[in-house]
Scaffold this active site. Structure first.
Site, PDB file in Angstrom:
ATOM      1  N   ASP A  16       0.858  -1.184   0.000  1.00 17.76           N
ATOM      2  CA  ASP A  16       0.000   0.000   0.000  1.00 17.76           C
ATOM      3  C   ASP A  16       0.893   1.231   0.000  1.00 17.76           C
ATOM      4  O   ASP A  16       1.993   1.216   0.553  1.00 17.76           O
ATOM      5  CB  ASP A  16      -0.908   0.026   1.233  1.00 17.76           C
ATOM      6  N   ASP A  35      -7.004  -1.224  -4.685  1.00 16.80           N
ATOM      7  CA  ASP A  35      -8.052  -0.854  -3.734  1.00 16.80           C
ATOM      8  C   ASP A  35      -8.948   0.249  -4.314  1.00 16.80           C
ATOM      9  O   ASP A  35     -10.168   0.228  -4.145  1.00 16.80           O
ATOM     10  CB  ASP A  35      -7.455  -0.366  -2.415  1.00 16.80           C
TER      11      ASP A  35
END
Length: 161
Positions: free
Chosen positions: A126, A144
């Site tokens: 991330d 995401d």
């Protein structure tokens, strides 16, 4: 379903596969850049007080859920992701509109991007980090973003009907 665009006939499968592959490749390219140029834990302020590029790893699901389960939870999340991709491919085939095909394709491309990380790395990379004052949104990635956008579009198309 066929759409005519500039003399070319674009079938549902072309739209779906183009979207899935594009999301997956954008996710892989951005994660490759982050892992190549930033150490884990690095923070690069982009807009001070609002947005950073970071390098974090998530062993769990969304927002770090199930992150304490070790390799078992990683394998379970990978299995759930793989099953989800199969179900989404069915939804794409059964979709009633081009917008639904696009929505499910965004979700599928994102799911494949994060599934790749789970299988290869055992965790998801991330790097997009938004915050305002003491409020801090969990870091996320292109996959995401595609999943979230796809879910919102899918809800919109179902609600609109």
């Amino acid at each position: 379903m066929q759409r005519v665009c500039g003399g070319l006939i674009l079938k549902r499968n072309h739209i779906a596969w183009f979207t899935i592959v594009t999301v997956f490749l954008l996710d892989r390219l951005t994660k490759f850049a982050i892992t190549s140029y930033l150490d884990v834990g690095a923070v690069v302020p982009v807009v001070p007080g609002l947005f950073n590029i970071v390098h974090t790893r998530n062993t769990g699901a969304a927002f770090g859920l199930f992150s304490s389960g070790g390799s078992f939870s990683t394998m379970l999340l990978a299995l759930v992701s793989a099953i989800t991709v199969v179900v989404l491919l069915y939804f794409i085939r059964e979709a009633k509109t081009g917008l639904q095909v696009f929505a499910f394709s965004l979700i599928t491309g994102g799911a494949l991007g994060n599934l790749f990380d789970r299988v290869v790395l055992g965790e998801v990379v991330d790097f997009l980090d938004f915050h305002a004052g003491s409020y801090h949104w969990p870091a996320f990635n292109v996959a995401d973003s595609a999943i979230t956008t796809g879910v919102l579009i899918a809800f919109f198309t179902f609600y609109r009907r």
